[in-house]
Design a protein around this motif. Structure first.
Motif, mmCIF file in Angstrom:
data_model
loop_
_atom_site.group_PDB
_atom_site.id
_atom_site.type_symbol
_atom_site.label_atom_id
_atom_site.label_comp_id
_atom_site.label_asym_id
_atom_site.label_seq_id
_atom_site.Cartn_x
_atom_site.Cartn_y
_atom_site.Cartn_z
ATOM 1 N N ARG A 41 0.827 -1.212 0.000
ATOM 2 C CA ARG A 41 0.000 0.000 0.000
ATOM 3 C C ARG A 41 0.862 1.263 0.000
ATOM 4 N N GLU B 293 0.970 2.738 -3.426
ATOM 5 C CA GLU B 293 -0.273 3.135 -4.095
ATOM 6 C C GLU B 293 -0.218 4.605 -4.498
ATOM 7 N N SER C 162 -4.663 3.622 -7.931
ATOM 8 C CA SER C 162 -5.665 3.451 -6.888
ATOM 9 C C SER C 162 -6.925 2.728 -7.365
ATOM 10 N N ARG D 138 -7.680 -1.004 -5.729
ATOM 11 C CA ARG D 138 -8.766 -1.112 -4.748
ATOM 12 C C ARG D 138 -10.002 -1.810 -5.323
ATOM 13 N N ARG E 155 -12.387 -4.464 -5.406
ATOM 14 C CA ARG E 155 -12.740 -5.419 -4.357
ATOM 15 C C ARG E 155 -12.820 -6.865 -4.842
ATOM 16 N N PHE F 61 -7.129 -8.064 -2.982
ATOM 17 C CA PHE F 61 -7.774 -6.982 -2.224
ATOM 18 C C PHE F 61 -7.852 -7.300 -0.732
ATOM 19 N N TYR G 4 -5.903 -4.978 1.771
ATOM 20 C CA TYR G 4 -6.756 -4.046 2.533
ATOM 21 C C TYR G 4 -7.675 -4.854 3.474
#
Length: 312
Positions: A286, A289, A294, A298, A300, A305, A309
């Motif tokens: 991250r 990033e 981005s 990101r 999902r 992912f 995150y």
């Protein structure tokens, strides 16, 4: 080759990532020197400190001769950090080398020295009189070469051994003996032989990388490989990823230097794939990033992912 620890779960892997806001410098040089040889006899009249400096350069000082030598010079520093200057030198003979030949020559009789530039006068460095050096051309027609070095060095000051596994890419260039700087192994100035700063002849090679850059340092401890080819594949893919400045292995620790500004989308995806493949903590990525990445990072539904995150 790094010591392998097999069959332990990926959860045992510890990765620490530190962002350095100082202006760091990393330099790799690959130099071919025709009609040369290494100096082996210590000059008379050196004081105690100078004797340490000479010994730290064992097998790395160059004079006129009949061989073609390969000089590999690695240097890194973080200004403002005490004793951060680190040097590694490898010198060997190139067997079957010609400037225009295709294919990579064989490196024989290579020796390594490595340590902290500020501590060399104390005798705090590692020496190896038998380093294994492999040269590869990543892509046909590419002027860069991929270098892989493995060695075990001994530190007589600390009374301990250290394993070295170095892998990096560089541009091979040819320099005659009389044009070599003290850092590269010429001119006989021992006090200036542990770093490229202030080179008078302007021959220091800094590769096509920024001299000063906000460097991201990644330290990977206890990564497990299950075969020699598995290990080779990891280091080769990582060192050829955009933005990766250097990959150096010492014992069970892998030190990776990354220039965030040079990581493109393909490089970012390759880093994600490698972290996934080898079970490295994905959250650390991250730090790389950007606005450009981005949207897709990101996503999902992407396989990375939840690992990258977990708190979202």
């Amino acid at each position: 080759m790094m010591k392998r620890l097999c069959c332990l779960p990926a959860s045992a892997l510890l990765l620490t990532l530190v962002t350095l806001q100082v202006q760091a410098r990393a330099i790799h040089e690959c130099v071919a020197v025709p009609q040369a040889s290494t100096a082996t006899d210590m000059p008379a009249g050196l004081d105690e400190f100078e004797q340490h400096l000479w010994t730290a350069n064992t097998g790395q000082l160059v004079r006129k001769g009949t061989d073609t030598l390969l000089l590999l010079r690695l240097f890194s520093e973080s200004p403002g950090v005490i004793d951060s200057q680190q040097f590694t030198k490898i010198t060997g003979s190139l067997k079957g080398y010609t400037p225009s030949s295709e294919g990579m020559p064989e490196v024989v009789d290579a020796r390594l020295t490595s340590g902290g530039a500020g501590l060399a006068h104390k005798g705090d460095y590692w020496l190896s009189d038998s380093a294994d050096v492999e040269l590869h051309q990543p892509h046909k027609g590419d002027s860069r070469i991929e270098v892989k070095v493995t060695a075990v060095g001994w530190n007589s000051y600390r009374k301990e051994a250290r394993s070295f596994h170095l892998q990096f890419t560089c541009q091979l260039k040819e320099i005659p003996v009389e044009k070599l700087s003290a850092w590269q192994g010429g001119d006989g100035n021992l006090w200036r032989s542990f770093g490229p700063a202030g080179e008078p002849n302007g021959t220091a090679c800094t590769q096509p990388l920024p001299q000063r850059l906000a460097m991201l340092k990644i330290e990977i401890d206890s990564l497990r490989f299950y075969s020699r080819l598995d290990e080779d594949a990891f280091f080769s893919r990582l060192s050829n990823t955009s933005g990766v400045v250097s990959v150096e292995g010492f014992l069970r620790t892998i030190n990776v230097s990354v220039d965030p500004s040079a990581v493109d989308e393909d490089g970012m995806r390759e880093l994600i794939a490698l972290f996934q493949r080898y079970g490295i903590d994905m959250r650390q990525l991250r730090e790389l990033e950007t606005t450009e990445f981005s949207t897709w990072m990101r996503n999902r539904s992407a396989y990375w992912f939840k690992s990258m995150y977990p708190d979202q």
